[in-house]
Each structure stands twice: as structure tokens, then as C-alpha cells.
Design a protein around this motif. Sequence first.
Motif, short mmCIF file in Angstrom:
data_model
loop_
_atom_site.label_atom_id
_atom_site.label_comp_id
_atom_site.label_asym_id
_atom_site.label_seq_id
_atom_site.Cartn_x
_atom_site.Cartn_y
_atom_site.Cartn_z
N LEU A 113 0.82 -1.22 0.00
CA LEU A 113 0.00 0.00 0.00
C LEU A 113 0.85 1.27 0.00
O LEU A 113 0.44 2.28 -0.56
CB LEU A 113 -0.96 0.00 1.20
N GLU A 114 2.02 1.21 0.62
CA GLU A 114 2.91 2.38 0.65
C GLU A 114 3.29 2.79 -0.77
O GLU A 114 3.28 3.98 -1.11
CB GLU A 114 4.16 2.02 1.47
N ILE A 116 1.60 2.10 -3.54
CA ILE A 116 0.39 2.59 -4.21
C ILE A 116 0.08 4.02 -3.78
O ILE A 116 -0.23 4.88 -4.60
CB ILE A 116 -0.80 1.64 -3.93
N GLU A 117 0.21 4.29 -2.49
CA GLU A 117 -0.03 5.63 -1.96
C GLU A 117 0.97 6.63 -2.56
O GLU A 117 0.58 7.71 -2.99
CB GLU A 117 0.10 5.60 -0.43
N ASP A 118 2.24 6.24 -2.61
CA ASP A 118 3.28 7.12 -3.15
C ASP A 118 3.08 7.41 -4.63
O ASP A 118 3.51 8.45 -5.13
CB ASP A 118 4.68 6.49 -2.96
N GLY A 120 0.34 8.09 -6.08
CA GLY A 120 -0.67 9.12 -6.28
C GLY A 120 -1.89 8.62 -7.03
O GLY A 120 -2.11 7.42 -7.17
N ASP A 121 -2.67 9.55 -7.55
CA ASP A 121 -3.94 9.21 -8.18
C ASP A 121 -3.83 8.82 -9.65
O ASP A 121 -4.71 8.14 -10.18
CB ASP A 121 -4.92 10.39 -8.07
N ARG A 124 -4.37 5.21 -10.68
CA ARG A 124 -5.68 4.71 -10.27
C ARG A 124 -6.78 5.02 -11.29
O ARG A 124 -7.82 4.37 -11.28
CB ARG A 124 -6.11 5.33 -8.93
N ARG A 132 -10.12 -1.42 -7.48
CA ARG A 132 -10.32 -0.36 -6.46
C ARG A 132 -10.83 -0.97 -5.15
O ARG A 132 -10.35 -0.61 -4.07
CB ARG A 132 -11.32 0.67 -6.96
N GLU A 136 -9.02 -1.13 -1.45
CA GLU A 136 -9.71 -0.64 -0.25
C GLU A 136 -9.73 -1.71 0.84
O GLU A 136 -9.53 -1.42 2.02
CB GLU A 136 -11.15 -0.22 -0.58
N GLU A 139 -6.49 -1.90 2.51
CA GLU A 139 -6.27 -0.81 3.46
C GLU A 139 -6.81 -1.19 4.84
O GLU A 139 -6.20 -0.89 5.86
CB GLU A 139 -6.88 0.48 2.93
#
Length: 191
Positions: A113-114, A116-118, A120-121, A124, A132, A136, A139
Motif C-alpha cells: 500500500l505504501e 500505491i499511496e506514493d 498518487g492518483d 488509479r 479499487r 480498499e 487498506e
Amino acid sequence: MSTTEDRPDFSTIADLFLSHGSMQSPAFLDGRLCAELALHDLTAEAWLEEVCHGLGIEQPRDRESGEALLAWRRQTLDALADAALNYEPLLPDDLFSLAERARGLQEWTLGFLEVIEDAGDKPRQGWSQALREAIEDLEALGGMETDLEDNAENENDLFALTEHARMAAMLLYTEQHPGQPQVESGEPIQH
């Protein structure tokens, strides 16, 4: 073509980390590796640099260690790209307690997840609803209770959660790399 049997197991990589003076679990870096291969086509050099940084070292202590770390990346990529969809996250196996295995899954999830978060959008925007939702769900998995008693119910729950993480990883890879693996066609991939 590699198979999952060629992939190093959790204990092998953990021992390699230990030989470099690190008590870190390989699960976290494996989660990162999986997401980076899907989102960034992570190069061998970048992976080696990342592992060394994670272990707090400048470079692997010897050629064999470096080759083992690079093989880990290559075999993970092979498993993700294989039409057989046989990718498995690098997690503690049945020799570990259920709590240790749950912690390993949580660490893998946090690493995945780190990345994926880094990212950005932007990545996605093209994701399917299924991907998606899978992300979720992961998470929520990142905050799960890991102090599990060894019993059949918890064992089954952990298996289901691990399978969910595995499927999310393969879904991310296949959506980011359309056409490989050739799942729908049923035709063998030429290597």
C-alpha cells in the motif's frame, strides 16, 4: 520459465537479511516489490538499491547475496507475469505461529500500500472497480489485529485474507500490464 518453486522462501530471505545485520521482515519489502513491479517496472538496479537502503547497508556483502536479492525480484516478476496466476506473497510459512504469519501479511500489505499511496492518483484512473475494491479491502487489512490464537477458525481467516492480498497483487499487475499474462486467450506465452 520460472515457477513459484524457484522463488526463495520467507526464511531464506529472512536469513539473508540477518546475515546483513537486519532483523527486518522480508514481507514488507516483498509487498513493496510487488507493487513497484506493477506500477513502475522496477529495474534490477533500483531494487538492489532499495533493499540495501532498507537493510541500512551500502551494498550486499558478497556476490551471492546480491544475486539472491536480484533473483527474488526476477522470480517475483516471473510469477506476476505468468499466465498460470501462481504468484504468492513472500510470507512466513506454517513453521511460524499464526500471529507471526498474520504480522507478516500485515507487513506485506503495508509495503504494498505504501507504493500505491506514493504513486498518487494518476495510476488509479484506469483501474477497474474490482481493483479499487481490492485495494480498499487491503487498506483495512493493514490495520488488522495480528495477535491471533492458533486455531482452525483463525487459520481459515488468515488463509482467506492472504488469498485476497494475492489476488489484489495479481489484479494490479495484470491491469497495469494489459496483454500479459495472456489469461483470456488460453494460448501459451512464448519465452
